[in-house]
Scaffold this active site. Structure first.
Site, PDB file in Angstrom:
ATOM      1  N   ARG A 294      28.276 -21.121 -40.491  1.00 41.09           N
ATOM      2  CA  ARG A 294      26.866 -21.368 -40.194  1.00 41.09           C
ATOM      3  C   ARG A 294      26.089 -20.202 -39.612  1.00 41.09           C
ATOM      4  O   ARG A 294      24.926 -20.003 -39.919  1.00 41.09           O
ATOM      5  CB  ARG A 294      26.796 -22.468 -39.161  1.00 41.09           C
ATOM      6  CG  ARG A 294      26.551 -23.740 -39.811  1.00 41.09           C
ATOM      7  CD  ARG A 294      26.478 -24.816 -38.816  1.00 41.09           C
ATOM      8  NE  ARG A 294      26.857 -25.971 -39.592  1.00 41.09           N
ATOM      9  CZ  ARG A 294      27.098 -27.140 -39.108  1.00 41.09           C
ATOM     10  NH1 ARG A 294      27.016 -27.343 -37.818  1.00 41.09           N
ATOM     11  NH2 ARG A 294      27.420 -28.128 -39.886  1.00 41.09           N
TER      12      ARG A 294
ATOM     13  N   HIS B 281      20.931 -26.766 -33.201  1.00 42.18           N
ATOM     14  CA  HIS B 281      21.742 -27.898 -33.653  1.00 42.18           C
ATOM     15  C   HIS B 281      22.833 -28.299 -32.670  1.00 42.18           C
ATOM     16  O   HIS B 281      23.017 -29.481 -32.393  1.00 42.18           O
ATOM     17  CB  HIS B 281      22.371 -27.504 -34.988  1.00 42.18           C
ATOM     18  CG  HIS B 281      23.174 -28.571 -35.648  1.00 42.18           C
ATOM     19  ND1 HIS B 281      22.646 -29.798 -35.986  1.00 42.18           N
ATOM     20  CD2 HIS B 281      24.473 -28.591 -36.057  1.00 42.18           C
ATOM     21  CE1 HIS B 281      23.589 -30.535 -36.566  1.00 42.18           C
ATOM     22  NE2 HIS B 281      24.698 -29.830 -36.604  1.00 42.18           N
TER      23      HIS B 281
ATOM     24  N   GLU C  30      29.985 -32.607 -26.543  1.00 45.13           N
ATOM     25  CA  GLU C  30      29.082 -31.447 -26.583  1.00 45.13           C
ATOM     26  C   GLU C  30      28.679 -30.951 -25.196  1.00 45.13           C
ATOM     27  O   GLU C  30      28.305 -29.786 -25.035  1.00 45.13           O
ATOM     28  CB  GLU C  30      27.832 -31.776 -27.414  1.00 45.13           C
ATOM     29  CG  GLU C  30      27.005 -30.524 -27.681  1.00 45.13           C
ATOM     30  CD  GLU C  30      25.809 -30.747 -28.590  1.00 45.13           C
ATOM     31  OE1 GLU C  30      25.666 -31.849 -29.156  1.00 45.13           O
ATOM     32  OE2 GLU C  30      24.994 -29.806 -28.722  1.00 45.13           O
TER      33      GLU C  30
ATOM     34  N   ARG D 148      30.726 -23.040 -33.837  1.00 48.35           N
ATOM     35  CA  ARG D 148      31.510 -24.222 -34.207  1.00 48.35           C
ATOM     36  C   ARG D 148      31.655 -24.342 -35.720  1.00 48.35           C
ATOM     37  O   ARG D 148      30.676 -24.184 -36.460  1.00 48.35           O
ATOM     38  CB  ARG D 148      30.797 -25.472 -33.669  1.00 48.35           C
ATOM     39  CG  ARG D 148      31.484 -26.766 -34.010  1.00 48.35           C
ATOM     40  CD  ARG D 148      30.728 -27.921 -33.399  1.00 48.35           C
ATOM     41  NE  ARG D 148      29.402 -28.034 -33.960  1.00 48.35           N
ATOM     42  CZ  ARG D 148      29.082 -28.785 -34.997  1.00 48.35           C
ATOM     43  NH1 ARG D 148      30.005 -29.496 -35.610  1.00 48.35           N
ATOM     44  NH2 ARG D 148      27.852 -28.840 -35.433  1.00 48.35           N
TER      45      ARG D 148
ATOM     46  N   HIS E 177      21.539 -24.802 -37.087  1.00 50.48           N
ATOM     47  CA  HIS E 177      21.932 -25.334 -38.395  1.00 50.48           C
ATOM     48  C   HIS E 177      21.043 -24.664 -39.436  1.00 50.48           C
ATOM     49  O   HIS E 177      19.827 -24.602 -39.262  1.00 50.48           O
ATOM     50  CB  HIS E 177      21.748 -26.856 -38.445  1.00 50.48           C
ATOM     51  CG  HIS E 177      22.457 -27.468 -39.617  1.00 50.48           C
ATOM     52  ND1 HIS E 177      21.999 -27.337 -40.903  1.00 50.48           N
ATOM     53  CD2 HIS E 177      23.601 -28.197 -39.696  1.00 50.48           C
ATOM     54  CE1 HIS E 177      22.835 -27.966 -41.723  1.00 50.48           C
ATOM     55  NE2 HIS E 177      23.815 -28.496 -41.004  1.00 50.48           N
TER      56      HIS E 177
ATOM     57  N   GLU F  95      32.560 -28.195 -46.349  1.00 48.85           N
ATOM     58  CA  GLU F  95      31.372 -27.608 -45.713  1.00 48.85           C
ATOM     59  C   GLU F  95      31.665 -26.145 -45.438  1.00 48.85           C
ATOM     60  O   GLU F  95      32.803 -25.685 -45.600  1.00 48.85           O
ATOM     61  CB  GLU F  95      31.025 -28.359 -44.416  1.00 48.85           C
ATOM     62  CG  GLU F  95      30.518 -29.762 -44.681  1.00 48.85           C
ATOM     63  CD  GLU F  95      30.167 -30.557 -43.427  1.00 48.85           C
ATOM     64  OE1 GLU F  95      29.307 -31.421 -43.524  1.00 48.85           O
ATOM     65  OE2 GLU F  95      30.773 -30.324 -42.375  1.00 48.85           O
TER      66      GLU F  95
ATOM     67  N   GLY G  18      27.730 -41.732 -26.647  1.00 48.55           N
ATOM     68  CA  GLY G  18      28.064 -41.191 -27.971  1.00 48.55           C
ATOM     69  C   GLY G  18      29.550 -41.387 -28.206  1.00 48.55           C
ATOM     70  O   GLY G  18      30.225 -42.115 -27.453  1.00 48.55           O
TER      71      GLY G  18
HETATM   72  C1  SIN Z   1      25.988 -31.408 -41.322  1.00 50.04           C
HETATM   73  O1  SIN Z   1      26.125 -32.472 -41.892  1.00 50.04           O
HETATM   74  O2  SIN Z   1      25.656 -30.367 -41.867  1.00 50.04           O
HETATM   75  C2  SIN Z   1      26.239 -31.382 -39.850  1.00 50.04           C
HETATM   76  C3  SIN Z   1      27.664 -31.467 -39.598  1.00 50.04           C
HETATM   77  C4  SIN Z   1      28.000 -30.783 -38.308  1.00 50.04           C
HETATM   78  O3  SIN Z   1      27.113 -30.274 -37.629  1.00 50.04           O
HETATM   79  O4  SIN Z   1      29.179 -30.687 -38.001  1.00 50.04           O
END
Ligand code: SIN
Length: 539
Positions: free
Chosen positions: A290, A351, A375, A386, A244, A128, A29
């Protein structure tokens, strides 16, 4: 925690294939490849990955990469947002280091050929949950990971000192006198190899697959975490699995992520009756961190006795929606959903694992010779929750640190490397009853959703602990000879550590919510981590 075999498989160095490399990187990754690319050309690097090189959580990232790029934004704000989301458990030094490095790492990706989306000649920035500014760069609308990995993999392939072995499963890390000296791997169709390395960098990603509902691809089975644990590394914070909030919930669909950027661009969450429930749950409404949003969805589903909630984009400009989210549009369209008009059924799914192998500020684990990034680690960046889009940047920064640290360590070592007389002999299992790997895997994944999900309590955690104790007794003592079998053994190991952490932490913080201890308890917990009990190998 009861004992298990030190190695999952038997081997004897005298009759196994050998391979030598200066640096072994486990995982392809973004963290693994960034580490490999930091190693200078005079040192050899072997990158191993258990699937195709394109198959990692990094490649599936939708939302993007957070970094301070706009004149209105400030490093202090990004730091503060990260600390708030982390709910009192972040390491401020790490947060400041990573966030100050973020813009340089984004520039590096551009240098390697990543084409981020632009607006009026500048990088386009989105927002976000938990971010106070628009600071997330993205690519191909909602396929950031795919584009970033395309460019990074191509760059790695041009480097003569980097070799990539795909379809290579890392079964265990080899240790000698307490230090990591390589790994025992299985190469598809070619059997077992012992890879001897002067330094090893673990970048094998997370473990979302321990849950039945997850955004993670099937490769995310926590193999690196479990192998590091068996090798004697400390793991910590394993109770902190991030859910998530919005995973597509349609019968027949894989659990497809619907990016948080959708809410960043203005989408609403509604219950089955069409009511918005986030404004009542938190002043930041749909853009709360989140953990807050996932719990509000969970409570709404309970209250309405409905299996999901809905994302609503119908009030947004359809052209903008289709342009920003082409991948999500394609996924929803294949189930007859028009994202510009229809409500999208979603529910939370596992997630991202905030816990993992403990690393210091350079990426060193507690095992000499073993470094880790991404991770698979607990670095102190994410704390108890996070902040969205902070993980790719962590992988990039810690990958860089590990690549540099491993290089410096090798410069101080002797030039020659030899194979060591290591061996492991696991006695054949006495039980001859059928052992159905797929059945136990499914049972584990369901148990984790039921007993170790968004809301936890002591009774359900103890029940899970007991189930796992029983399953581990017969599943970890035997030698299995398939990828699915080793993955199951690793997931059982990780699940036990997660449940032990959740039982120990008798407070609620970040993503770890205990209904029997519903508040954060700074007086007792403060900045304390739950560290894993040391691994005990069977004699
Ligand atoms: C998302 O696109 O919602 C995921 C992004 C993330 O988990 O940082």
């Amino acid at each position: 925690m009861s004992a298990a075999n030190r190695y999952l498989v038997s081997f004897d160095a005298r009759d196994t294939f050998h391979r030598f490399t200066d640096v072994l990187v486990i995982g392809a990754g973004i963290a693994g490849l960034r580490a490999a690319l930091e190693v200078p050309p005079d040192l050899t690097v072997l990158v191993v990955t258990k699937d195709r090189v394109t198959e990692s959580n990094s490649s599936y990232a939708q939302g993007g990469i957070a970094g301070v790029r706009s004149p209105e934004d400030r490093f202090e704000d990004h730091v503060e947002d990260t600390l708030i989301a982390g709910d009192g458990l972040c390491d401020r030094t790490v947060v400041e280091l990573v966030i100050h490095e973020a813009p340089h790492q984004i520039d590096k990706l551009i240098e390697w050929g990543t084409r981020f989306d632009e607006e009026n000649g500048h990088l386009a920035l989105t927002r976000e949950g938990g971010h106070s500014h628009r600071r997330i760069v993205h690519a191909l609308g909602d396929s950031t990971g795919f584009e970033m990995m395309r460019a990074t993999i191509s760059t790695a392939r041009t480097r003569p000192n980097i070799r990539i072995w795909d379809d290579t499963f890392t079964i265990d890390l080899l240790t000698h006198t307490g230090a990591c000296v390589g790994a025992v791997v299985a190469r598809n169709g070619m059997g077992k190899f012992l890879i001897w390395a002067k330094q090893v960098i673990l970048a094998s990603g997370g473990c979302g697959m321990v849950y039945r509902e997850t955004t993670n691809p099937p490769v995310a089975t926590g193999d690196g975490m479990a192998a590091a644990y068996r090798a004697g590394a400390e793991l910590r914070d394993m109770e902190f699995m991030q859910f998530h909030p919005t995973v597509l919930y349609v019968a027949g669909s894989a659990r497809y992520l619907v990016s948080e950027a959708v809410r960043g661009e203005g989408a609403y969450l509604r219950d089955v009756n069409g009511e918005r429930f986030m404004p009542a749950a938190d002043p930041r409404a749909e853009l709360a961190p989140r953990d807050v949003v996932a719990r509000a969805i969970f409570r709404t589903m309970e209250k309405t006795q409905h299996l999901n909630v809905y994302l609503d984009l119908s009030h947004l400009d359809p052209a903008m929606v289709l342009n920003r989210f082409p991948g999500i549009n394609r996924a929803c369209k294949s189930f007859g959903l028009d994202i510009t008009k229809d409500r999208i059924p979603v529910r939370p799914g596992a997630h991202y694992m905030m816990g993992g192998v403990t690393v210091d500020h350079q990426g060193r684990t507690t095992v000499p010779g073993l470094w880790a990034a991404g991770e698979v680690t607990s670095s102190g960046l994410h704390g108890a929750n996070r902040l969205a889009s902070n993980s790719l940047i962590e992988g990039l920064v810690y990958g860089t640190l590990c690549g540099r640290g491993a290089t410096d360590a090798i410069r101080k070592m002797p030039r020659e490397m030899t194979a060591l007389p290591l061996r492991c002999a696991i006695p054949p299992a006495e039980m001859d009853a059928r052992f159905d790997i797929a059945d136990l895997t499914a049972s584990l994944r369901s148990l984790m959703v039921r007993n170790m999900g968004i809301v936890r309590d002591r009774t359900r955690l103890l029940e899970a602990k007991e189930n796992l104790r029983f399953w581990c007794r017969y599943a970890l003592s035997r030698e299995l000879d398939s990828k699915a079998g080793w993955e199951l053994q690793n997931m059982l190991t990780i699940a036990r550590l997660m449940i032990a952490g959740a039982l120990a932490r008798d407070e609620s913080r970040g993503t770890h919510y205990r209904s029997d201890f519903p508040t954060r308890d700074d007086a007792r917990w403060g900045l304390r981590h739950v560290t894993s009990e040391p691994f005990v190998a069977l004699a």
